[in-house]
Design a protein around this motif. Structure first.
Motif, PDB file in Angstrom:
ATOM      1  N   ASN A  84       5.711   0.618  13.373  1.00  0.00           N
ATOM      2  CA  ASN A  84       4.994  -0.307  12.505  1.00  0.00           C
ATOM      3  C   ASN A  84       3.582  -0.549  13.035  1.00  0.00           C
ATOM      4  OD1 ASN A  84       7.192  -0.906  10.658  1.00  0.00           O
ATOM      5  ND2 ASN A  84       8.150  -1.948  12.387  1.00  0.00           N
ATOM      6  N   GLU A 100      13.065  -2.171  15.075  1.00  0.00           N
ATOM      7  CA  GLU A 100      12.273  -1.918  13.872  1.00  0.00           C
ATOM      8  C   GLU A 100      12.900  -2.527  12.622  1.00  0.00           C
ATOM      9  OE1 GLU A 100      11.503   2.272  13.734  1.00  0.00           O
ATOM     10  OE2 GLU A 100       9.738   2.070  15.017  1.00  0.00           O
ATOM     11  N   ARG A 106       6.859  -5.062  10.080  1.00  0.00           N
ATOM     12  CA  ARG A 106       7.328  -4.035   9.142  1.00  0.00           C
ATOM     13  C   ARG A 106       6.868  -4.372   7.722  1.00  0.00           C
ATOM     14  NH1 ARG A 106      11.527  -7.665   9.458  1.00  0.00           N
ATOM     15  NH2 ARG A 106      12.821  -7.990   7.571  1.00  0.00           N
ATOM     16  N   LYS A 107       6.721  -3.356   6.907  1.00  0.00           N
ATOM     17  CA  LYS A 107       6.318  -3.550   5.515  1.00  0.00           C
ATOM     18  C   LYS A 107       7.557  -3.778   4.654  1.00  0.00           C
ATOM     19  CE  LYS A 107       1.783  -2.927   5.545  1.00  0.00           C
ATOM     20  NZ  LYS A 107       1.187  -1.760   4.854  1.00  0.00           N
ATOM     21  N   GLN A 120       3.248  -6.959   5.053  1.00  0.00           N
ATOM     22  CA  GLN A 120       3.931  -7.205   6.316  1.00  0.00           C
ATOM     23  C   GLN A 120       4.876  -8.398   6.159  1.00  0.00           C
ATOM     24  OE1 GLN A 120       0.871  -7.693   9.304  1.00  0.00           O
ATOM     25  NE2 GLN A 120       1.075  -5.567   9.953  1.00  0.00           N
TER      26      GLN A 120
END
Length: 273
Positions: A84, A100, A106-107, A120
């Motif tokens: 990320n 993750e 993270r998107k 995000q």
């Protein structure tokens, strides 16, 4: 070869990170990670051919993989960087996979279905406040999507605004959508897939006057999933047009004046497993 030299040898020469998945190499043996390979521009060496970043080289179609290098990374004790952007966490592969899933950088897809943007996770609240000022906070665990003749009979797809329900310190997004002629209801939760798996809900769509109701019990969806991904899971309440026609009730006088003479009522209750 010592560990530092080996790591330098295995790093992608473009992003300078240890590859997390496939490693490709050109006809001259120059390596590049899969992520960077996908970003390479088409060069002048041939039609639709990608240009090697280390020289005027070509790639086979499909590109050859450096399986020896992939195996060395897979079986090493090297730490890898979080994929990320902006996250500086480095862990061993098994640990990093778990990180993750919950990484705040993270998107995730915006839960407002009209938006279709990824933001995000850590800035999701800010995004909703700034970009979706028409989102509605629910005072009670009941969703009342408004309808009219076009929505019921003409539009194959229909999305409603973002509804937000707060409970036990979490934000939930009860969602009603018409997609390809079917009607769906599910609940997303502002959290990752591991935390969301510990929550479930019971939903009931009811027309009291006709003594008709449809009920569903299922798992809460993580905010990481988009519309198509949720439909693929099969974890939602699904209604056909005939059922919706029977479940609809009259809207308020204000709604009728606004062009939405009908609505359906979906009550829900959340459970911590």
């Amino acid at each position: 070869m010592d560990a530092a030299k080996l790591r330098s040898y295995l790093e992608c020469p473009v992003c300078l990170m240890l590859p997390r998945s496939n490693i490709f190499f050109c006809t001259n043996g120059h390596k590049v990670c899969e992520s960077c390979f996908k970003k390479l521009k088409v060069g002048a060496v041939g039609e639709a051919a990608k240009a090697c970043p280390q020289g005027d080289c070509t790639y086979d179609k499909p590109p050859r993989r450096a399986r020896d290098a992939e195996a060395m990374i897979e079986n090493s004790d090297f730490t890898l960087c979080c994929s990320n952007p902006g996250c500086l966490v480095e862990m061993k592969k098994g640990q990093l996979d778990a990180h993750e899933i919950t990484c705040t950088l993270r998107k995730v897809p915006c839960p407002e279905l009209f938006c279709q943007k990824e933001v995000q996770f850590k800035t999701l609240d800010l995004h909703i406040r700034e970009k979706h000022t028409n989102s509605a906070d629910l005072d009670e665990a009941i969703l009342r999507p408004l309808m009219n003749e076009n929505i019921i009979n003409k539009f194959r797809n229909q999305k409603w605004l973002l509804f937000i329900h707060r409970e036990a310190g979490f934000e939930f997004y009860p969602t009603f959508v018409k997609q390809d002629g079917l009607w769906y209801f599910w609940i997303k939760m502002k959290t990752d897939q591991v935390a969301a798996a510990s929550w479930s809900y019971h939903a009931e769509c009811e027309n009291v006057e006709l003594e008709l109701s449809v009920e569903f019990t299922g798992s809460v969806q993580p905010v990481d999933l988009g519309l198509e991904e949720i439909i693929e899971t099969g974890r939602y309440m699904a209604l056909i047009k005939h059922t919706v026609m029977k479940l609809r009730v009259r809207g308020s006088d204000r709604d009728v004046k606004g062009g939405y003479p009908e609505k359906i009522m979906i009550s829900f209750k959340l459970f911590k497993k």
